[in-house]
Design a protein around this motif. Structure first.
Motif, mmCIF file in Angstrom:
data_model
loop_
_atom_site.group_PDB
_atom_site.id
_atom_site.type_symbol
_atom_site.label_atom_id
_atom_site.label_comp_id
_atom_site.label_asym_id
_atom_site.label_seq_id
_atom_site.Cartn_x
_atom_site.Cartn_y
_atom_site.Cartn_z
ATOM 1 N N GLY A 1 9.826 4.592 7.689
ATOM 2 C CA GLY A 1 9.283 3.409 7.055
ATOM 3 C C GLY A 1 10.150 2.202 7.366
ATOM 4 O O GLY A 1 11.144 2.283 8.095
ATOM 5 N N VAL B 1 -3.272 5.605 3.405
ATOM 6 C CA VAL B 1 -2.253 6.070 4.335
ATOM 7 C C VAL B 1 -2.861 7.148 5.204
ATOM 8 O O VAL B 1 -3.377 8.158 4.703
ATOM 9 C CB VAL B 1 -1.017 6.614 3.587
ATOM 10 C CG1 VAL B 1 0.008 7.156 4.577
ATOM 11 C CG2 VAL B 1 -0.402 5.517 2.725
ATOM 12 N N VAL C 1 10.232 7.072 3.816
ATOM 13 C CA VAL C 1 9.384 8.204 4.188
ATOM 14 C C VAL C 1 10.191 9.495 4.245
ATOM 15 O O VAL C 1 9.732 10.552 3.806
ATOM 16 C CB VAL C 1 8.700 7.938 5.547
ATOM 17 C CG1 VAL C 1 7.872 9.134 5.988
ATOM 18 C CG2 VAL C 1 7.840 6.683 5.462
ATOM 19 N N ARG D 1 5.139 1.454 5.102
ATOM 20 C CA ARG D 1 5.695 2.477 4.212
ATOM 21 C C ARG D 1 7.200 2.306 4.067
ATOM 22 O O ARG D 1 7.843 1.642 4.884
ATOM 23 C CB ARG D 1 5.360 3.877 4.750
ATOM 24 C CG ARG D 1 3.875 4.096 4.954
ATOM 25 C CD ARG D 1 3.593 5.387 5.713
ATOM 26 N NE ARG D 1 3.959 6.552 4.937
ATOM 27 C CZ ARG D 1 3.874 7.812 5.396
ATOM 28 N NH1 ARG D 1 3.462 8.026 6.628
ATOM 29 N NH2 ARG D 1 4.202 8.824 4.638
#
Length: 224
Positions: A85, A72, A213, A210
């Motif tokens: 995300g 990441v 988040v 992701r």
């Protein structure tokens, strides 16, 4: 006469001798004896030669396997924009409910799944009444809002739907926006809220690799 008699006697004696020699068998020559076979002497045999075969050529192929690990990387974004995300939790007002949302950059407007969608009229204007649940065992919230307009939505495999659009406040992280939301009546759903580009525009960027988040959303300042 005596000469002739003598000549006859001599011829007679010569014939008898010839007969005697013809009747006597001639001796048969015996075959000469074969020499006895003598055993072979190992010393007289030719030496045994060792034959060495050439080894086949072997080609060694070296394979190098590179393993890529997901990493990441925080990418700087424009000022005042947050990173979302593909899935986030949003707080919806009115209702003060925390809903699991799918962030969809392909959708132009946001969409909300509700229960018991009922249009009605108030003071000469079109309103809509519905119930909103966060998926828990709690009693669904009853909400009434004025209808701004209607939109027709086409989905693959389904008939075109005419959906009402209302203004609702959506909060994720510390960011709150009032946006248009189309309402659809669905009982079972994985994501009760679909967040479209009308919320993301000029407010957030999306990292589809992701999820969650921003964590738990903060309540908007005007919430009780």
């Amino acid at each position: 006469m005596p000469s002739i008699s003598l000549l006859l006697v001599m011829q007679l004696l010569a014939g008898c001798e010839s007969l005697r020699q013809a009747g006597t068998p001639s001796p048969v020559a015996e075959p000469s004896p074969q020499p006895a076979e003598t055993p072979l002497d190992p010393a007289q045999c030719p030496p045994v030669e060792t034959v060495v075969c050439a080894e086949p050529e072997v080609k060694v192929v070296e394979r190098v396997i590179e393993r890529n690990f997901e990493k990441v990387v925080e990418v700087p974004v424009a000022k005042d924009k947050l990173v979302l995300g593909s899935e986030e939790f949003f707080t919806v007002e009115p209702g003060d409910l925390r809903l699991r949302a799918l962030v969809d950059t392909g959708a132009a407007t946001s969409s909300l799944s509700v229960l018991e969608l009922t249009p009605f009229e108030r003071d000469g204007s079109d309103w809509i009444r519905f119930k909103l649940s966060d998926g828990s065992d709690a009693e669904p919230k009853k909400i009434e809002l004025p209808i701004k307009r209607h939109v027709r939505v086409a989905r693959p495999g389904f008939d075109r739907q005419r959906r009402p659009i209302v203004d609702m406040s959506l909060t994720v992280g510390g960011v709150t926006h009032m946006v248009e939301v189309n309402l659809v009546e669905r009982g079972e759903f994985e994501f009760p809220l679909l967040v479209g580009r009308n919320f993301l525009k000029d407010a957030a960027v999306v990292d589809v690799s992701r999820k969650q988040v921003q964590g738990k959303p903060k309540l908007p300042s005007f919430s009780k």
